[in-house]
Motif scaffolding. Sequence first.
Motif, PDB file in Angstrom:
ATOM      1  N   VAL A  70       1.040   6.172  15.127  1.00  9.58           N
ATOM      2  CA  VAL A  70      -0.151   6.060  14.279  1.00  9.58           C
ATOM      3  C   VAL A  70       0.205   5.389  12.955  1.00  9.58           C
ATOM      4  CG1 VAL A  70      -1.937   7.357  13.054  1.00  9.58           C
ATOM      5  CG2 VAL A  70      -1.248   8.043  15.353  1.00  9.58           C
ATOM      6  N   LEU A  71       1.324   5.771  12.374  1.00  9.20           N
ATOM      7  CA  LEU A  71       1.745   5.166  11.110  1.00  9.20           C
ATOM      8  C   LEU A  71       1.995   3.676  11.286  1.00  9.20           C
ATOM      9  CD1 LEU A  71       2.589   5.469   8.157  1.00  9.20           C
ATOM     10  CD2 LEU A  71       4.887   6.071   8.961  1.00  9.20           C
ATOM     11  N   PHE A  72       2.627   3.286  12.373  1.00 12.57           N
ATOM     12  CA  PHE A  72       2.908   1.871  12.620  1.00 12.57           C
ATOM     13  C   PHE A  72       1.625   1.073  12.836  1.00 12.57           C
ATOM     14  CE2 PHE A  72       3.708  -1.605  15.609  1.00 12.57           C
ATOM     15  CZ  PHE A  72       4.671  -2.324  14.910  1.00 12.57           C
ATOM     16  N   VAL A  73       0.713   1.604  13.633  1.00 12.19           N
ATOM     17  CA  VAL A  73      -0.529   0.892  13.947  1.00 12.19           C
ATOM     18  C   VAL A  73      -1.404   0.743  12.702  1.00 12.19           C
ATOM     19  CG1 VAL A  73      -2.685   1.016  15.260  1.00 12.19           C
ATOM     20  CG2 VAL A  73      -0.508   1.552  16.372  1.00 12.19           C
ATOM     21  N   THR A  74      -1.555   1.826  11.943  1.00  9.60           N
ATOM     22  CA  THR A  74      -2.402   1.755  10.745  1.00  9.60           C
ATOM     23  C   THR A  74      -1.792   0.845   9.679  1.00  9.60           C
ATOM     24  OG1 THR A  74      -1.335   3.798   9.971  1.00  9.60           O
ATOM     25  CG2 THR A  74      -3.458   4.003  11.094  1.00  9.60           C
ATOM     26  N   ALA A  75      -0.455   0.845   9.554  1.00  9.21           N
ATOM     27  CA  ALA A  75       0.189  -0.051   8.591  1.00  9.21           C
ATOM     28  C   ALA A  75      -0.042  -1.507   8.975  1.00  9.21           C
ATOM     29  CB  ALA A  75       1.680   0.251   8.504  1.00  9.21           C
ATOM     30  N   ALA A  76       0.019  -1.807  10.265  1.00  8.51           N
ATOM     31  CA  ALA A  76      -0.231  -3.178  10.718  1.00  8.51           C
ATOM     32  C   ALA A  76      -1.686  -3.579  10.462  1.00  8.51           C
ATOM     33  CB  ALA A  76       0.101  -3.302  12.204  1.00  8.51           C
ATOM     34  N   VAL A 117     -11.849   9.391   3.805  1.00  7.47           N
ATOM     35  CA  VAL A 117     -11.928   7.948   4.064  1.00  7.47           C
ATOM     36  C   VAL A 117     -13.232   7.601   4.767  1.00  7.47           C
ATOM     37  CG1 VAL A 117     -10.893   6.056   5.383  1.00  7.47           C
ATOM     38  CG2 VAL A 117      -9.429   7.612   4.094  1.00  7.47           C
ATOM     39  N   TRP A 118     -13.628   8.443   5.726  1.00  9.12           N
ATOM     40  CA  TRP A 118     -14.896   8.208   6.404  1.00  9.12           C
ATOM     41  C   TRP A 118     -16.065   8.197   5.407  1.00  9.12           C
ATOM     42  CZ3 TRP A 118     -16.170   5.990  10.611  1.00  9.12           C
ATOM     43  CH2 TRP A 118     -15.443   6.131  11.796  1.00  9.12           C
ATOM     44  N   TYR A 119     -16.124   9.195   4.548  1.00  9.45           N
ATOM     45  CA  TYR A 119     -17.227   9.296   3.599  1.00  9.45           C
ATOM     46  C   TYR A 119     -17.209   8.124   2.623  1.00  9.45           C
ATOM     47  CZ  TYR A 119     -17.154  14.089   5.386  1.00  9.45           C
ATOM     48  OH  TYR A 119     -17.157  15.189   6.211  1.00  9.45           O
ATOM     49  N   TRP A 120     -16.034   7.750   2.172  1.00 12.08           N
ATOM     50  CA  TRP A 120     -15.904   6.626   1.235  1.00 12.08           C
ATOM     51  C   TRP A 120     -16.331   5.311   1.884  1.00 12.08           C
ATOM     52  CZ3 TRP A 120     -12.336   2.376   0.858  1.00 12.08           C
ATOM     53  CH2 TRP A 120     -12.316   1.767  -0.391  1.00 12.08           C
ATOM     54  N   GLU A 121     -16.028   5.161   3.160  1.00 11.62           N
ATOM     55  CA  GLU A 121     -16.322   3.908   3.856  1.00 11.62           C
ATOM     56  C   GLU A 121     -17.757   3.828   4.354  1.00 11.62           C
ATOM     57  OE1 GLU A 121     -15.525   0.230   4.602  1.00 11.62           O
ATOM     58  OE2 GLU A 121     -13.873   1.526   3.970  1.00 11.62           O
ATOM     59  N   VAL A 122     -18.400   4.969   4.576  1.00 15.21           N
ATOM     60  CA  VAL A 122     -19.743   4.990   5.170  1.00 15.21           C
ATOM     61  C   VAL A 122     -20.834   5.015   4.110  1.00 15.21           C
ATOM     62  CG1 VAL A 122     -21.324   6.461   6.474  1.00 15.21           C
ATOM     63  CG2 VAL A 122     -19.057   5.958   7.391  1.00 15.21           C
ATOM     64  N   LEU A 179      -3.538  -2.392   8.109  1.00 11.53           N
ATOM     65  CA  LEU A 179      -3.717  -2.548   6.670  1.00 11.53           C
ATOM     66  C   LEU A 179      -3.371  -3.958   6.215  1.00 11.53           C
ATOM     67  CD1 LEU A 179      -2.352   0.809   5.199  1.00 11.53           C
ATOM     68  CD2 LEU A 179      -4.687  -0.063   5.035  1.00 11.53           C
ATOM     69  N   VAL A 180      -2.369  -4.551   6.847  1.00 10.46           N
ATOM     70  CA  VAL A 180      -2.023  -5.947   6.532  1.00 10.46           C
ATOM     71  C   VAL A 180      -3.201  -6.863   6.861  1.00 10.46           C
ATOM     72  CG1 VAL A 180      -0.462  -7.847   7.076  1.00 10.46           C
ATOM     73  CG2 VAL A 180       0.438  -5.523   6.884  1.00 10.46           C
ATOM     74  N   VAL A 181      -3.822  -6.625   8.011  1.00 12.63           N
ATOM     75  CA  VAL A 181      -5.004  -7.420   8.396  1.00 12.63           C
ATOM     76  C   VAL A 181      -6.151  -7.171   7.412  1.00 12.63           C
ATOM     77  CG1 VAL A 181      -6.674  -7.854  10.236  1.00 12.63           C
ATOM     78  CG2 VAL A 181      -4.301  -7.307  10.805  1.00 12.63           C
ATOM     79  N   LEU A 182      -6.297  -5.928   6.990  1.00 13.58           N
ATOM     80  CA  LEU A 182      -7.362  -5.577   6.042  1.00 13.58           C
ATOM     81  C   LEU A 182      -7.226  -6.364   4.742  1.00 13.58           C
ATOM     82  CD1 LEU A 182      -9.711  -3.529   5.271  1.00 13.58           C
ATOM     83  CD2 LEU A 182      -7.906  -2.186   4.195  1.00 13.58           C
ATOM     84  N   TYR A 183      -6.025  -6.394   4.190  1.00 16.48           N
ATOM     85  CA  TYR A 183      -5.822  -7.090   2.922  1.00 16.48           C
ATOM     86  C   TYR A 183      -5.922  -8.608   3.101  1.00 16.48           C
ATOM     87  CZ  TYR A 183      -4.708  -3.022   0.133  1.00 16.48           C
ATOM     88  OH  TYR A 183      -4.788  -1.835  -0.568  1.00 16.48           O
ATOM     89  N   ALA A 184      -5.607  -9.101   4.287  1.00 15.82           N
ATOM     90  CA  ALA A 184      -5.755 -10.536   4.549  1.00 15.82           C
ATOM     91  C   ALA A 184      -7.229 -10.924   4.568  1.00 15.82           C
ATOM     92  CB  ALA A 184      -5.088 -10.899   5.869  1.00 15.82           C
ATOM     93  N   LEU A 236     -12.075   0.448  11.839  1.00 13.78           N
ATOM     94  CA  LEU A 236     -11.151   0.554  12.968  1.00 13.78           C
ATOM     95  C   LEU A 236      -9.954   1.437  12.601  1.00 13.78           C
ATOM     96  CD1 LEU A 236     -10.211  -0.252  15.789  1.00 13.78           C
ATOM     97  CD2 LEU A 236      -9.216  -2.331  14.790  1.00 13.78           C
ATOM     98  N   ILE A 237      -9.415   1.233  11.405  1.00 13.72           N
ATOM     99  CA  ILE A 237      -8.300   2.074  10.952  1.00 13.72           C
ATOM    100  C   ILE A 237      -8.718   3.539  10.910  1.00 13.72           C
ATOM    101  CG2 ILE A 237      -6.832   2.602   8.969  1.00 13.72           C
ATOM    102  CD1 ILE A 237      -6.867  -0.375   8.284  1.00 13.72           C
ATOM    103  N   THR A 238      -9.891   3.799  10.385  1.00 18.03           N
ATOM    104  CA  THR A 238     -10.378   5.175  10.279  1.00 18.03           C
ATOM    105  C   THR A 238     -10.597   5.789  11.661  1.00 18.03           C
ATOM    106  OG1 THR A 238     -11.514   4.460   8.266  1.00 18.03           O
ATOM    107  CG2 THR A 238     -12.051   6.633   9.108  1.00 18.03           C
ATOM    108  N   ALA A 239     -11.101   4.983  12.597  1.00 18.04           N
ATOM    109  CA  ALA A 239     -11.318   5.476  13.957  1.00 18.04           C
ATOM    110  C   ALA A 239      -9.992   5.809  14.640  1.00 18.04           C
ATOM    111  CB  ALA A 239     -12.078   4.433  14.766  1.00 18.04           C
ATOM    112  N   VAL A 240      -8.973   4.995  14.420  1.00 28.29           N
ATOM    113  CA  VAL A 240      -7.653   5.267  15.001  1.00 28.29           C
ATOM    114  C   VAL A 240      -7.099   6.586  14.461  1.00 28.29           C
ATOM    115  CG1 VAL A 240      -5.256   4.475  15.054  1.00 28.29           C
ATOM    116  CG2 VAL A 240      -7.101   2.855  15.459  1.00 28.29           C
TER     117      VAL A 240
END
Length: 266
Positions: free
Chosen positions: A95-101, A172-177, A103-108, A124-128
């Motif tokens: 989970v840490l590896f997938v979300t970190a990857a 995170v869900w509440y902040w994003e929704v 996050l790179v896409v998010l900032y891009a 997608l990150i929040t759902a994972v």
Amino acid sequence: MEQKPPSKPSHSGEQRDRADAVNGQHQSVQPGDDSGHQSHHFVETVEHELHDDLIELENVARRVRRWPFTLAVLFVGGLIAALSENLTVGPRWTVLFVTAALLVVLYATAAQESEVWTRRVALLITAVMTLALMTSTVFLIGALFHNTAQSAVTLFRNAILLWSANILVFSVWYWEVDQGGPARRHHHRPEGPDFLFPQNTMQTRSVKNWQPAFVDYLFLAFNTNTAFSPTDTLVLSKRAKVLMMTQSSISLAVVAVLAARAINIA
């Protein structure tokens, strides 16, 4: 007897009257000219202020603070990685590896100012994270009832890790929704509110343009985790109610596991 030439009519009185009339008209128009000048100056001032506001809004939109979101995501990944091996699907660091990857896409996408794709990646990150959290909670309950060899200290540690991760995931869900996400809130073009905070009901000048920050959603998630209710914040939208029920259910399940272990049901 000489005849005097006919005297020319005197226009001095008429000219004087006409001049007075013109002066009177000029004086009557002058205030109007001042008013027109003031109106024109007011319009220019308003346009200038609006232009400055638009520039400021653009700058604010580019400065959407995503570091709380990033810290929360990485912290959740760390909490999941700290669980026992039998409570995760695959390696604990997945989970840490997938979300970190992601996050790179998010900032891009954020750097390209692609608001739509940035929001999609964030969801997608929040759902994972949510899927990993729910899966680990189910495994925790299963481990309790299958009477696997797990000490009370290990069970307590896993429960605390999942309980803490639950707070961060749903903050995170509440902040994003809420109101269509942070970008819309910072653009000052939000959707309908999902939550009604106490500051939204106050009429004082200090909270007139108040906007919730990440810590407000973190506080809301903490209250929901501990009291199984939003306490001082009203839940307005259906999606927010579903999210809050899900968070309360996960928290209740974790607490029930601890209670069951404490009274030696399993």
